[in-house]
Scaffold this active site. Structure first.
Site, PDB file in Angstrom:
ATOM      1  N   GLU A 186      -5.683  -4.000   9.820  1.00 32.44           N
ATOM      2  CA  GLU A 186      -6.302  -2.690  10.037  1.00 32.44           C
ATOM      3  C   GLU A 186      -6.769  -2.548  11.480  1.00 32.44           C
ATOM      4  OE1 GLU A 186      -7.020   0.067   7.861  1.00 32.44           O
ATOM      5  OE2 GLU A 186      -5.380  -0.916   6.785  1.00 32.44           O
TER       6      GLU A 186
ATOM      7  N   LYS B 139       0.827  -1.208   0.000  1.00 34.29           N
ATOM      8  CA  LYS B 139       0.000   0.000   0.000  1.00 34.29           C
ATOM      9  C   LYS B 139       0.862   1.258   0.000  1.00 34.29           C
ATOM     10  CE  LYS B 139      -2.373  -1.214   3.671  1.00 34.29           C
ATOM     11  NZ  LYS B 139      -3.393  -1.268   4.730  1.00 34.29           N
TER      12      LYS B 139
END
Length: 384
Positions: free
Chosen positions: A248, A146
């Protein structure tokens, strides 16, 4: 002759990325960067201005074999933006980079994201090397494809996935990080243990204890905790849209805390607070046992958070609600207006499954998150 660094291979689906690491091995790592890149004409060295001493040494070593164009950026949330990425792209073109060139990012996670997105966009993709200098970057952020920057509504709302050519870290760089930043940055390792690798808890706590007595060994162990926990997930889910979304954990409330504080509460400590918020939500909604909530506090306790409690209490609640509403996980699963998707645990090492077998994200009312936040903030203030 024994190599001055060790090498492990990170798999991201079909892609394999070498990760070189050691202690006191900067010259060898610089040589390895040039060797692994092969036919490279120029390196755009994107560096955190705060690590210029380390970066100067790297630039000197690289400069013996290839043209180096350094560009310093301020590693602060307010600069993690598309205009900063454009500045890098304009600098790259103005300095004569070509399709044979490479972008080398040297700094923490913020610099890695800015430079990573620039590398993905330059000539529709040029080679990227990460040289992480913080625990968040070395042990967590680089174990991911990412690359993202912030928009006015919240964190990491613009970005892409991009495979680096190489990751290399002289753990001596991390030993110069201020102790408070080093400790709070290790919140990502706590997260990895809580969500994916509870068997590594003893190794994590031992490494935290060893940071003063034997920092080189402790940092190696912490790197291993980060990679061992995360690597199997990103290998199977390189774009982190399925099972790897467990990483996350703590980031829903954590990103809101970090963003609303304007970066005054750094990423690692914000994630630590975010995990405590998530644990409180899970205790109330999914029966997370009090012993498991206590495990969160036990693992986070060594990270030196209490001095941030007053700043946490001062954050604008309306702004936190707005950032939660724009969280970048929306769309991964069903989520009604007034709700936000969160990774929650029903026990240590096990995420609550998403609806209908979807990603491990659970819709939670924003007001329920805020109630948990208030509880965590109150407990933090009482602990000071």
């Amino acid at each position: 002759m024994r190599s001055p660094y060790e090498e492990l291979g990170l798999a991201f689906g079909d892609a394999s990325v070498p990760y070189l690491y050691g202690t006191g091995c900067t010259p060898a790592l610089a040589d390895a960067v040039v060797d692994r890149l092969g036919d490279v004409d120029t390196v755009l060295l994107v560096l955190d201005d705060g690590v210029r001493g380390h970066a100067d040494a790297v630039a000197a070593e690289l400069g013996r074999r290839v043209r180096v164009e350094p560009v310093a950026v301020e590693a602060h949330e307010r600069h993690k933006t598309l205009p900063t990425v454009q500045h890098l792209l304009e600098s790259a073109v103005a300095r004569g980079l070509t399709r044979r060139s490479a972008v080398v990012a040297m700094g923490g996670g913020t610099v890695g994201n800015i430079a990573g997105l620039a590398a993905a966009l330059l000539f529709r993709g040029t080679r990227l090397v990460h040289l992480p200098t913080t625990p968040v970057a070395a042990f967590d952020a680089t174990v991911s494809l990412k690359q993202g920057v912030n928009l006015s509504a919240g964190k990491n709302l613009a970005g892409t996935y991009f495979v680096p050519a190489l990751i290399a870290c002289d753990l001596a760089w991390l030993s110069t990080v201020p102790r408070h930043d080093l400790l709070t940055g290790l919140a990502e390792m706590v997260k990895n243990v809580l969500v994916a690798a509870p068997a590594l808890e003893a190794k994590l706590l031992r490494a935290l204890d060893d940071l003063t007595l034997d920092p080189a060994a402790a940092l190696r162990a912490l790197l291993e905790v980060g990679v061992e926990a995360k690597a199997p997930y990103v290998a199977a889910d390189p774009r982190e849209r399925g099972g790897a979304l467990i990483f996350e954990y703590g980031h829903t409330a954590g990103h809101a805390i970090e963003f609303v504080s304007g970066g005054a509460i750094r990423h690692g400590e914000a994630v630590a607070w975010g995990m405590l918020v998530a644990a409180e939500v899970a205790r109330r909604r999914h029966g997370l046992a009090d012993t498991d909530v206590a495990a969160h506090h036990r693992l986070i306790a060594p990270l030196d958070l209490p001095d941030a409690a007053a700043r946490l209490d001062s954050l604008d609640r309306a702004a936190i609600r707005a950032v939660l509403a724009a969280d970048n996980k929306r769309g991964y699963g069903p989520c009604a207006p007034g709700e936000v998707l969160m990774v929650l645990l029903d026990r240590i090492g096990h995420a609550v499954p998403g609806p209908a077998g979807g990603p491990p994200l659970v819709p939670v009312a924003v007001e329920a998150v805020m109630d948990a936040f208030e509880s965590v903030a109150m407990n933090a203030l009482e602990a000071v």
